[in-house]
Each structure stands twice: as C-alpha cells, then as structure tokens.
Motif scaffolding. Sequence first.
Motif, mmCIF file in Angstrom:
data_model
loop_
_atom_site.group_PDB
_atom_site.id
_atom_site.type_symbol
_atom_site.label_atom_id
_atom_site.label_comp_id
_atom_site.label_asym_id
_atom_site.label_seq_id
_atom_site.Cartn_x
_atom_site.Cartn_y
_atom_site.Cartn_z
ATOM 1 N N SER A 107 5.032 -6.270 10.727
ATOM 2 C CA SER A 107 3.606 -6.464 10.471
ATOM 3 C C SER A 107 2.770 -6.350 11.739
ATOM 4 O O SER A 107 1.618 -5.915 11.701
ATOM 5 C CB SER A 107 3.369 -7.829 9.800
ATOM 6 N N ASN A 111 -0.490 -3.574 12.318
ATOM 7 C CA ASN A 111 -1.838 -3.892 12.778
ATOM 8 C C ASN A 111 -2.302 -3.008 13.930
ATOM 9 O O ASN A 111 -3.501 -2.781 14.090
ATOM 10 C CB ASN A 111 -1.918 -5.368 13.184
ATOM 11 N N THR A 139 -2.589 -6.737 8.336
ATOM 12 C CA THR A 139 -3.929 -6.519 7.791
ATOM 13 C C THR A 139 -4.151 -5.019 7.579
ATOM 14 O O THR A 139 -4.968 -4.397 8.260
ATOM 15 C CB THR A 139 -5.008 -7.091 8.737
ATOM 16 N N PRO A 140 -3.419 -4.420 6.648
ATOM 17 C CA PRO A 140 -3.542 -2.973 6.425
ATOM 18 C C PRO A 140 -4.926 -2.562 5.950
ATOM 19 O O PRO A 140 -5.330 -1.412 6.138
ATOM 20 C CB PRO A 140 -2.475 -2.686 5.360
ATOM 21 N N GLU A 141 -5.664 -3.508 5.349
ATOM 22 C CA GLU A 141 -7.006 -3.188 4.870
ATOM 23 C C GLU A 141 -7.955 -2.810 6.000
ATOM 24 O O GLU A 141 -9.011 -2.200 5.751
ATOM 25 C CB GLU A 141 -7.579 -4.358 4.068
ATOM 26 N N LEU A 142 -7.588 -3.135 7.227
ATOM 27 C CA LEU A 142 -8.427 -2.779 8.369
ATOM 28 C C LEU A 142 -8.129 -1.380 8.906
ATOM 29 O O LEU A 142 -8.835 -0.891 9.786
ATOM 30 C CB LEU A 142 -8.245 -3.800 9.500
ATOM 31 N N GLU A 145 -8.099 4.775 5.710
ATOM 32 C CA GLU A 145 -7.430 5.092 4.451
ATOM 33 C C GLU A 145 -6.285 6.065 4.645
ATOM 34 O O GLU A 145 -5.232 5.946 3.999
ATOM 35 C CB GLU A 145 -8.448 5.667 3.459
ATOM 36 N N ARG A 148 -3.471 3.889 5.753
ATOM 37 C CA ARG A 148 -3.111 2.877 4.759
ATOM 38 C C ARG A 148 -2.304 3.477 3.600
ATOM 39 O O ARG A 148 -1.357 2.864 3.124
ATOM 40 C CB ARG A 148 -4.394 2.211 4.236
ATOM 41 N N CYS A 149 -2.648 4.677 3.193
ATOM 42 C CA CYS A 149 -1.965 5.301 2.058
ATOM 43 C C CYS A 149 -0.566 5.779 2.419
ATOM 44 O O CYS A 149 0.209 6.150 1.530
ATOM 45 C CB CYS A 149 -2.788 6.450 1.495
#
Length: 201
Positions: A107, A111, A139-142, A145, A148-149
């Motif tokens: 993780s 980040n 915190t992959p939402e940061l 895209e 993240r994908c």
Amino acid sequence: MIKVGIMGGTFDPIHIGHLIAAESAMAECRLDEVWFIPTSSPPLKSGAPGASENDRYEMVAAAIANQDRFRVLDIELRRGGTSYSIDTVQSLREQHPDHSFAYIIGSDRINDLAKWHRIEELAELVTFIGLSRPETTATPELLPEELRCRITFAEMPAIGISSTVLRERLAAGKSIRYRVPDAVYAMIRRHGWYGSTRDDR
C-alpha cells in the motif's frame, strides 16, 4: 500467455512477509509464477542496503528454494546503478514476449505510484497488484484514473514485519528467528550480517 508477478525490493533481508505477499498475490490473481528481483539502488528509498548485492541475492535464492513457482533474477544487479522498473520491464518483455507482467506492491508503494520514473509508459506495459500493509493505508482514489484502473487489489494477512526492524533487532543482539525463513536465518548467523552474533555451527 504466462502470467508473472514481479516482486522487486532490496530484500535486506528477505523475510516471511515478502513470501506471504508473493503467495497471496499468486493465489488471488492466478499468477503462474512470481519472480523476485533484488534491486541495485532503489530510486525512492534512502540509505544504502546493509548486505552486499550478492548476499541479498543469495538470501532470496535460499528463501524460495522450496517453491518451484518462485524465481530470483539478477537483472537489476547486473545492470547496476539506480534501478528503474521501466527499464526492467522493457528488458523482460523483450526476453519473454509470451509473458504478461504485474508488479506486486504494498500500500505504501501504491500511494507513491505517480512518482515512479516514466510511470505512464510503465502502466502501459504492466498491471499492478496492490497488497495491504498494516502500517500504511492505500489511497488509490488520489491517483490519476489511468493508473488507478491498472491496479488490482489482493488480500493478504497483516504481517507486521519489515526489513528495517529486522536489521535493528540484529544490531541490538535480538533474535529474528521465525521472522525469516530458516535458511536465511542460518546464513545471517553464519556470516554475522547486520551486526548479528556470528555462529559457525
């Protein structure tokens, strides 16, 4: 297409957390093999490794000797200098065009993924398997895209072991038995690495 997970790191020393991470990723993401690639000089890590490059390679080889779906490669050690994942992946894809590759990362590495060297190019060549680490929240939402994908998350047990802590324990004269594979523990004691008490038995 042969699916290969890449485990990169200094492995200074390799410990059971590394092996559990590799096994978890292999099972959860249906990998055919996991390749361990000790780094020469990791770009996002401060401080020099405590054991020599050859010592770290030999510890990994000893740790995975009984798992025939694990391999250790010295590609980054032979190249020398700062180890960039993009260079490694490009070489691996040239040598193994019938393989697909996924980086197995914790993780903390998720980040800082956007900081990786030439990450846009790397993300076109590999996917990423994210594993949880107890001391860090991903915190992959940061992330953008397009990164993240490319991440798939896999479950693994919480193993609160780090190479840094193991080196500190050895330097303080404390035991790390059962935190590393038996073969690695024996090598460390036999050679007196990391300030441990040398044991020639």
